[in-house]
Design a protein around this motif. Structure first.
Motif, PDB file in Angstrom:
ATOM      1  N   ILE A 200       0.831  -1.205   0.000  1.00 24.87           N
ATOM      2  CA  ILE A 200       0.000   0.000   0.000  1.00 24.87           C
ATOM      3  C   ILE A 200       0.865   1.256   0.000  1.00 24.87           C
ATOM      4  CG2 ILE A 200      -1.780   1.292   1.219  1.00 24.87           C
ATOM      5  CD1 ILE A 200      -2.725  -1.295  -0.039  1.00 24.87           C
ATOM      6  N   SER A 201       1.835   1.328   0.901  1.00 22.86           N
ATOM      7  CA  SER A 201       2.572   2.588   1.077  1.00 22.86           C
ATOM      8  C   SER A 201       3.416   2.940  -0.144  1.00 22.86           C
ATOM      9  CB  SER A 201       3.458   2.511   2.327  1.00 22.86           C
ATOM     10  OG  SER A 201       4.399   1.439   2.189  1.00 22.86           O
ATOM     11  N   LEU A 204       1.348   4.242  -3.154  1.00 20.85           N
ATOM     12  CA  LEU A 204       0.787   5.555  -2.854  1.00 20.85           C
ATOM     13  C   LEU A 204       1.848   6.643  -2.987  1.00 20.85           C
ATOM     14  CD1 LEU A 204      -1.770   6.972  -2.012  1.00 20.85           C
ATOM     15  CD2 LEU A 204      -1.130   6.646   0.383  1.00 20.85           C
ATOM     16  N   ARG A 205       3.066   6.360  -2.457  1.00 26.16           N
ATOM     17  CA  ARG A 205       4.135   7.351  -2.606  1.00 26.16           C
ATOM     18  C   ARG A 205       4.476   7.559  -4.088  1.00 26.16           C
ATOM     19  NH1 ARG A 205       6.311   4.585   1.875  1.00 26.16           N
ATOM     20  NH2 ARG A 205       7.796   3.475   0.522  1.00 26.16           N
ATOM     21  N   LEU A 207       2.450   7.208  -6.697  1.00 24.33           N
ATOM     22  CA  LEU A 207       1.410   8.010  -7.356  1.00 24.33           C
ATOM     23  C   LEU A 207       1.550   9.481  -6.980  1.00 24.33           C
ATOM     24  CD1 LEU A 207      -1.785   5.793  -7.078  1.00 24.33           C
ATOM     25  CD2 LEU A 207      -0.481   6.351  -9.113  1.00 24.33           C
ATOM     26  N   THR A 208       1.897   9.737  -5.713  1.00 26.94           N
ATOM     27  CA  THR A 208       2.066  11.131  -5.290  1.00 26.94           C
ATOM     28  C   THR A 208       3.213  11.799  -6.049  1.00 26.94           C
ATOM     29  OG1 THR A 208       1.262  10.536  -3.083  1.00 26.94           O
ATOM     30  CG2 THR A 208       2.466  12.623  -3.302  1.00 26.94           C
ATOM     31  N   LEU A 232      -6.318   2.268  -5.812  1.00 27.43           N
ATOM     32  CA  LEU A 232      -5.014   2.780  -6.235  1.00 27.43           C
ATOM     33  C   LEU A 232      -4.743   2.458  -7.702  1.00 27.43           C
ATOM     34  CD1 LEU A 232      -2.690   2.006  -3.189  1.00 27.43           C
ATOM     35  CD2 LEU A 232      -3.525   4.220  -3.958  1.00 27.43           C
ATOM     36  N   SER A 236      -4.212   5.282 -10.540  1.00 28.62           N
ATOM     37  CA  SER A 236      -3.015   5.372 -11.395  1.00 28.62           C
ATOM     38  C   SER A 236      -3.393   5.356 -12.880  1.00 28.62           C
ATOM     39  CB  SER A 236      -2.059   4.223 -11.078  1.00 28.62           C
ATOM     40  OG  SER A 236      -2.615   2.979 -11.503  1.00 28.62           O
TER      41      SER A 236
END
Length: 846
Positions: A200-201, A204-205, A207-208, A232, A236
């Protein structure tokens, strides 16, 4: 205990599913890796076998190329494949053998009992070209490399089986596969644990970071998260689509901007862009040229309305119009150039709307306005000319069945006022002579019944108001409307009464002239004003083979001389086509006659006249009436064929050498002067080649002068074959020859010289001695080459080529010498095509 197990059972089941997926992934990845390694190894092994066989065959052939190969290629092949330098594997992995052109084995392989391809396959290998072949021999896959020895008598084959190469490589392949598989299993297990923890983490990073990069202006599409069907993954994918859409929008905007800029720059009209205050911020090259500006900065920031308009009031009107309606189109103005001169222009400026800038075009209409004024003046001048013309100019309307226009000259010719003839259409047919009315009506009807524009011409009589008769020649054109219906007839009617009277007088004397012309020994034809043959005398019949009855009264006077219809000189004389005759005189030998006023004379070759064509001298002159008008044209022709043949033979004898058929020294020097002038005028290279047959005096002493003449003639033939098509070969004298090489610098000339030297040395001369015996012999030639310098004259060029020639003779004959700069001469070894570099440019090892 049971309750606790039940409470944690969902998490445990989930981890179990992940563990099973991981095991399945490990198994699949292992199988895929093993398959890829096997395919890679087999592909690599196949390429290795092909390269090894072809390299081994090349090494064997290199070792076999020796003087012995020409006498015994098979023995040379046996020794070469046993040589240690032939490479590893001969007799184990590689098997080399030799075939004759039919496929029969001449040199068997070293291993006894080796399986060879079937006879049909061997025959195909022998007949085919060099290269590699994939074979199947007794069910085993194999590869063969084929090469044909020079002369075509022996075909060499290197053969190898894939299984022989596979066995040594199979053990290392298995070991490397097991080690790679074990490493992959460990890597997948570690990676699975790491991915499960950061599932997960990390996305997410990522995509940010991708979103921040896109927001900063980098529109490279971020790749979507593979294998993610959750929020997610959809996020994306949406980010990827948004970036692609933004990229397309930016690209389309860039294309539109480039297209506008290209149109702006390439516009033939002056184009400009102004800001909100009306100041120029961009102009194209056409506007700069229009305003006489060389630096774009001179125009930037100028107020268009205040500084470009010659008349300030006109500039204010332009500004008011632009402010009132937001744009202007084809606004007429007089603009001022930077040097103070002015020009007329039309301005078109777009509406600013929300952009606060305007785009405009300025078209220079100075020439167009001048042309319009000139057209108005020309129309007025044309009207004056028409009204004052001596001929009757008219326009007859078929719709109104009356004259729409009739010039004032109708009053003088017919005795009736133009207005009366316009108001009374029936009066026209009373004016036309009764004997000619039907013919005139028929001519007009013929024009009307045709299609498209039609042009007609006819002659007829009219009855004047005073009761007299006059002759008119009418030239008319029929005009049609858009539906191809007859609209009007426009024409000119000329009073030809005086001419008709003269023609009647001429008819009375025609018979006397005919009798005179028939008795002339020169070929004569006479054409009347309609370009019809009036006379075709007996001498012309004999010259052309065409009887007079076939051409008299017709327009076929061209037929004996040309393959298709075109005017003869007498036709041009009749029409007064002096410009066309002068144009013809520039292309052919035609000039004004010095004996006959207004006549033209010339000479020409007519290939269709006679069996082999005929050269003719022709003289054409006009026959005028008492008032000086041309009423006929006479043309006289004289056969110059025998004279021309004699002249050509004399010219040929004066510039050619009888023995060799080449041009002589006199023609060489005349051509050298022309070529030097062309070379120096257009900065083109020009080279000279001088050749001297070696020991030719001894040749004459040995074989006799008859054989010497034959040798010179055959040498000239070899020389002509070895030079280029544009080169000029000449006999300079005795056994010396020269070749003029236009557009050839020294390197190119040296190649030609070496080709001549080698060609002569390799030619066997067929000779006949003074005693009548046939024999053969060879000769050699020494050559000198020089290239024309910047300010060099002909004598200096010949002298340098001659010096290079004698340097070649002193060096041993049968050589080529080159004249270099500063009087240096370099003699090339036989077979060399390029000059050696100067000493300072040679390598240190030399």
């Amino acid at each position: 205990m049971t309750a606790a197990s039940d409470k944690h059972s969902p998490g445990q089941g989930k981890r179990g599913r992940h563990g099973g997926s991981l095991v399945l992934a490990v198994v699949v990845a292992t199988l895929v890796l093993l398959s890829m390694q096997y395919l890679f190894a087999m592909g690599y092994l196949e390429a290795h076998v092909q390269d090894h066989l072809e390299g081994h065959l090349r090494q064997v052939l290199n070792l076999a190329r020796s003087p012995a190969m020409a006498s015994d290629p098979a023995q040379a092949l046996r020794r070469a494949r046993e040589d240690p330098l032939a490479g590893y594997g001969e007799g184990r992995l590689v098997h080399t053998y030799g075939l004759d052109p039919s496929g029969r084995v001449l040199v068997p392989p070293r291993r006894p009992g080796l399986a060879l391809p079937p006879p049909a396959v061997l025959a195909g290998l022998a007949r085919g070209g060099p290269g590699g072949r994939e074979l199947t021999i007794q069910g085993r896959p194999a590869w063969a490399a084929v090469e044909r020895l020079p002369g075509g008598g022996l075909v060499v084959v290197s053969q190898g089986f894939f299984t022989d190469y596979l066995q040594p490589a199979l053990g290392p392949l298995i070991r490397s596969s097991l080690l790679a598989t074990l490493g992959l299993v460990v890597l997948i297990v570690l990676l699975g644990a790491f991915v499960a923890r950061r599932r997960i983490s990390r996305p997410l990073r990522r995509l940010t970071a991708e979103a921040e990069r896109v927001a900063s202006g980098d529109l490279t599409p971020p790749p979507p998260l593979a294998g993610r069907g959750d929020e997610l993954g959809r996020l994306s994918l949406a980010l990827n689509h948004m970036t692609l859409a933004a990229q397309r929008m930016v690209g389309q905007a860039a294309l539109e901007q480039a297209r506008f800029q290209r149109l702006f720059n390439d516009s033939k009209d002056g184009a400009f862009i102004t800001d909100q205050q009306g100041r120029l911020v961009e102009v194209n090259e056409a506007l700069m040229e229009m305003l006489g500006c060389t630096d774009r900065a001179q125009l930037m920031g100028k107020d268009q309305a205040r500084e470009l308009f010659l008349d300030p009031e006109e500039g204010r009107l332009y500004g008011d119009t632009l402010a009132a309606q937001g744009y202007v189109q084809d606004f007429p103005a007089v603009l001022r150039r930077l040097d103070g001169s002015s020009f007329e222009a039309l301005l078109t400026v777009t509406d600013a709307k929300q952009s606060h800038i305007r785009f405009g075009l300025i078209r220079d209409v100075t020439r167009m306005r001048a042309a319009q004024r000139a057209l108005v003046e020309s129309e007025a001048r044309y009207r004056r000319l028409v009204d004052n013309a001596p001929d009757i100019i008219y326009r007859w309307s078929f719709e109104q069945n009356r004259f729409e226009y009739l010039s004032t000259s109708a009053q003088e010719i017919t005795g009736y006022s133009p207005q009366r003839l316009v108001d009374s259409p029936a009066l026209l047919w009373q004016v036309v002579h009764p004997e000619d009315r039907r013919r005139v009506r028929r001519q007009w009807l013929r024009l009307m019944r045709g299609r498209g524009p039609a042009v007609g011409q006819q002659e007829f009589r009219i009855l004047t108001a005073e009761g007299g008769a006059r002759w008119l020649m009418e030239r008319s054109i029929l005009l049609r409307d858009e539906l191809d219906h007859p609209l009007a007839l426009e024409g000119i009617a000329t009073d030809i009464t005086d001419r008709k009277l003269v023609e009647l007088e001429l008819v009375r004397g025609q018979q006397m002239v005919e009798d005179t012309l028939q008795g002339l020994p020169a070929a004569v034809m006479v054409l009347d004003r309609e370009h019809k043959v009036a006379h075709w005398n007996r001498a012309l019949e004999a010259l052309t083979g065409v009887p007079a009855e076939q051409v008299v009264g017709s327009n076929r006077q061209w037929h004996p001389f040309y393959p298709q219809a075109q005017p003869v000189l007498a036709d041009l004389i009749l029409e007064g086509q002096d410009e066309q005759i002068k144009h013809l005189a520039e292309a052919e030998s035609i000039k004004p006659s010095k004996l006959v006023e207004g006549g033209w004379e010339g000479e020409g070759f007519y290939p269709g006249l006679g069996e082999k064509g005929t050269y003719l001298y022709f003289l054409a002159a006009p026959i005028r009436d008492a008032e000086g008008r041309v009423v006929r044209a006479v043309e006289t022709l004289v056969d110059l064929t025998d004279k021309r043949s004699l002249e050509q033979e004399l010219v040929k004898l004066s510039v050619t050498d009888n023995l060799t058929g080449l041009y002589n020294q006199r023609f060489f020097y005349a051509s050298l002067g022309r070529e030097m002038e062309t070379s120096q005028r257009y900065d083109l290279p020009l080279s000279l080649l001088m050749a001297d047959i070696d020991l030719f005096k001894s040749f004459n002493d040995s074989f006799g002068h008859l054989a010497g003449d034959q040798a010179l003639s055959q040498f000239a033939e070899v020389l002509g074959r070895c030079v280029r098509g544009m080169d000029l070969c000449c006999r300079y004298g005795g056994e010396e020859f020269v070749v003029l090489l236009p557009h050839a610098a020294l390197p190119e000339a040296m190649k030609v010289a070496e080709r001549v030297r080698a060609g002569v040395a390799g030619t066997v001369l067929q000779l006949e001695t003074n005693e009548g015996q046939r024999t053969t012999s060879r000769i050699t030639v020494s050559l000198g080459v020089a290239t024309l310098g910047a300010k060099e004259d002909a004598q200096e060029l010949v002298r340098r080529a001659d010096a290079a020639l004698y340097a070649a003779k002193e060096a041993g004959r049968n050589l080529v010498g080159a004249s270099l700069a500063e009087g240096q001469v370099q003699v090339l070894p036989r077979g060399t095509l390029a000059l050696a570099p100067p000493p300072e440019e040679q390598p240190a090892s030399a």
